[in-house]
Design a protein around this motif. Structure first.
Motif, PDB file in Angstrom:
ATOM      1  N   ARG A  76     -14.013   4.217   6.148  1.00 42.78           N
ATOM      2  CA  ARG A  76     -12.763   4.959   5.784  1.00 42.78           C
ATOM      3  C   ARG A  76     -11.750   4.050   5.211  1.00 42.78           C
ATOM      4  O   ARG A  76     -11.302   3.097   5.818  1.00 42.78           O
ATOM      5  CB  ARG A  76     -12.322   5.381   7.194  1.00 42.78           C
ATOM      6  N   MET A  77     -11.231   4.748   4.163  1.00 42.79           N
ATOM      7  CA  MET A  77     -10.117   3.975   3.483  1.00 42.79           C
ATOM      8  C   MET A  77      -9.036   5.066   2.792  1.00 42.79           C
ATOM      9  O   MET A  77      -9.382   6.255   2.609  1.00 42.79           O
ATOM     10  CB  MET A  77     -10.841   3.268   2.187  1.00 42.79           C
ATOM     11  N   HIS A  78      -7.805   4.810   2.552  1.00 42.87           N
ATOM     12  CA  HIS A  78      -6.853   5.600   2.136  1.00 42.87           C
ATOM     13  C   HIS A  78      -7.043   5.220   0.485  1.00 42.87           C
ATOM     14  O   HIS A  78      -6.602   4.010   0.255  1.00 42.87           O
ATOM     15  CB  HIS A  78      -5.685   5.143   2.501  1.00 42.87           C
ATOM     16  N   ARG A  79      -7.604   6.257  -0.191  1.00 47.61           N
ATOM     17  CA  ARG A  79      -7.671   6.148  -1.764  1.00 47.61           C
ATOM     18  C   ARG A  79      -6.619   6.835  -2.454  1.00 47.61           C
ATOM     19  O   ARG A  79      -6.504   7.831  -2.460  1.00 47.61           O
ATOM     20  CB  ARG A  79      -8.889   6.496  -2.115  1.00 47.61           C
ATOM     21  N   ARG A 121     -11.943   1.757  -6.234  1.00 55.05           N
ATOM     22  CA  ARG A 121     -11.099   2.525  -6.819  1.00 55.05           C
ATOM     23  C   ARG A 121     -10.355   3.293  -5.722  1.00 55.05           C
ATOM     24  O   ARG A 121     -10.689   3.821  -4.750  1.00 55.05           O
ATOM     25  CB  ARG A 121     -11.946   3.669  -7.888  1.00 55.05           C
ATOM     26  N   GLY A 122      -8.895   3.274  -6.379  1.00 59.14           N
ATOM     27  CA  GLY A 122      -7.884   4.087  -5.364  1.00 59.14           C
ATOM     28  C   GLY A 122      -7.393   3.086  -4.290  1.00 59.14           C
ATOM     29  O   GLY A 122      -6.481   3.538  -3.550  1.00 59.14           O
ATOM     30  N   ILE A 123      -7.870   1.771  -4.048  1.00 60.05           N
ATOM     31  CA  ILE A 123      -7.174   0.961  -3.271  1.00 60.05           C
ATOM     32  C   ILE A 123      -6.719  -0.478  -3.633  1.00 60.05           C
ATOM     33  O   ILE A 123      -7.292  -0.701  -4.783  1.00 60.05           O
ATOM     34  CB  ILE A 123      -8.334   0.732  -2.018  1.00 60.05           C
ATOM     35  N   ALA A 158     -11.215 -10.507  11.984  1.00 58.58           N
ATOM     36  CA  ALA A 158     -11.507  -9.283  10.817  1.00 58.58           C
ATOM     37  C   ALA A 158     -10.276  -9.031  10.178  1.00 58.58           C
ATOM     38  O   ALA A 158      -8.996  -9.317  10.658  1.00 58.58           O
ATOM     39  CB  ALA A 158     -11.811  -8.153  11.867  1.00 58.58           C
ATOM     40  N   VAL A 159     -10.639  -9.143   8.930  1.00 62.35           N
ATOM     41  CA  VAL A 159      -9.573  -8.895   7.803  1.00 62.35           C
ATOM     42  C   VAL A 159      -9.869  -8.047   6.983  1.00 62.35           C
ATOM     43  O   VAL A 159     -10.890  -7.930   6.236  1.00 62.35           O
ATOM     44  CB  VAL A 159      -9.131 -10.587   7.191  1.00 62.35           C
ATOM     45  N   LYS A 160      -8.938  -6.956   6.700  1.00 61.20           N
ATOM     46  CA  LYS A 160      -9.397  -5.840   5.620  1.00 61.20           C
ATOM     47  C   LYS A 160      -7.809  -5.649   5.055  1.00 61.20           C
ATOM     48  O   LYS A 160      -6.972  -5.949   5.292  1.00 61.20           O
ATOM     49  CB  LYS A 160      -9.543  -4.524   6.541  1.00 61.20           C
ATOM     50  N   PRO A 161      -8.148  -4.957   3.813  1.00 64.02           N
ATOM     51  CA  PRO A 161      -7.137  -4.350   2.966  1.00 64.02           C
ATOM     52  C   PRO A 161      -6.371  -3.478   4.034  1.00 64.02           C
ATOM     53  O   PRO A 161      -6.884  -2.725   4.887  1.00 64.02           O
ATOM     54  CB  PRO A 161      -7.550  -3.710   1.830  1.00 64.02           C
ATOM     55  N   ARG A 162      -4.997  -3.294   3.593  1.00 60.25           N
ATOM     56  CA  ARG A 162      -3.972  -2.314   4.437  1.00 60.25           C
ATOM     57  C   ARG A 162      -4.433  -1.072   4.205  1.00 60.25           C
ATOM     58  O   ARG A 162      -4.455  -0.264   5.153  1.00 60.25           O
ATOM     59  CB  ARG A 162      -2.749  -2.440   3.641  1.00 60.25           C
ATOM     60  N   ASP A 163      -5.389  -0.775   3.031  1.00 60.60           N
ATOM     61  CA  ASP A 163      -5.933   0.596   2.746  1.00 60.60           C
ATOM     62  C   ASP A 163      -7.133   0.922   3.686  1.00 60.60           C
ATOM     63  O   ASP A 163      -7.708   1.908   3.110  1.00 60.60           O
ATOM     64  CB  ASP A 163      -6.032   0.662   1.265  1.00 60.60           C
TER      65      ASP A 163
END
Length: 249
Positions: free
Chosen positions: A243-246, A202-204, A232-237
């Protein structure tokens, strides 16, 4: 420049859904004959018919199942160790040993069994490649996740050790460590609780299975002398496992 995949055989574990199923489609499109392994044979059969591949039952936690599976694979140029998963999100003080046992059997021993059984065919191919899908949890730890992070650390260690042990043999090794990928992963972890699983993303804007499959297809079609060791592959968020930007609406 990519290498030709015509006539090459790729084996994918955990191929009935998510990253495994998406990878099967990408590799078939790249020219591989794809052997799909998983427990849910009905799903596998439909996918195999769609892509012109071969569906075989496989339970990586069962040594007899792995032996029977490998016996039906005539040759192997690429192995995608994708079967795995998480169960639960408990503190160590409240750990469920059955959950831990399942995670180690699936992620670690499952990868060991399948890779060990197929190594002779990978070497004999003259140009083999083992891709193991681990997780950012293979290099990070986080509260309440010790069962999964411990298993993924061990799976990553197994894979990276093979890179050294097979040095000089015609086999490449690539570990791909995804971050947040929206598949059935969280539903499995939370025992089918769809609301709790949805809250993870949610939020990403999470990754999707096709994002990882596209990377796998790129990796296994590089020239034979090129070994992409670790991705290593992650969403930009997403910055890390915790730790994520939601965004809030």
């Amino acid at each position: 420049m990519s290498t030709s995949s015509a006539g090459r055989w790729a084996v994918i574990t955990g191929a009935s859904s998510g990253i495994g199923a998406a990878t099967a489609r990408h590799l078939a499109a790249a020219g591989f004959h794809v052997v799909l392994g998983a427990r849910r044979l009905e799903r596998l059969t439909a996918l195999a018919e769609e892509i012109g591949g071969t569906a075989l039952p496989l339970d990586v936690t069962d040594p007899d199942s792995v032996a029977a599976f490998v016996e039906q694979v005539p040759e192997c140029h690429v192995l995608i160790n994708n079967a795995g998963g998480a169960k639960g999100l408990a503190k160590i003080a409240e750990a469920d040993e059955d959950d831990w046992r399942w995670m180690w059997e699936t992620n670690v021993l499952g990868t060991l069994r399948v890779t060990k059984a197929l190594l002779p065919k990978l070497v004999a191919s003259g140009d083999g490649h083992v891709v193991t899908v681990t997780s950012v949890a293979a290099t990070e730890v986080y509260d309440n996740g010790a069962g999964y992070t411990a298993a993924k650390h061990a799976q990553g260690a197994l894979h990276r050790t093979l890179r050294g042990e097979l040095l000089g043999e015609p086999v490449r090794f690539t570990e791909i460590a995804p971050g947040a990928v929206e598949t059935e992963f969280s539903e499995v972890r939370f025992g089918g609780d769809k609301d709790r699983a949805a809250a993870v993303y949610r939020g990403i804007t999470p990754l999707v299975a096709d994002d990882i499959a596209d990377i796998i297809a790129f990796v296994v079609t590089r020239p034979s002398h090129v070994n992409l060791d670790f991705i290593a592959v992650k969403p930009r968020d997403q910055h890390s496992a915790t730790r994520m930007h939601r965004r809030t609406e």
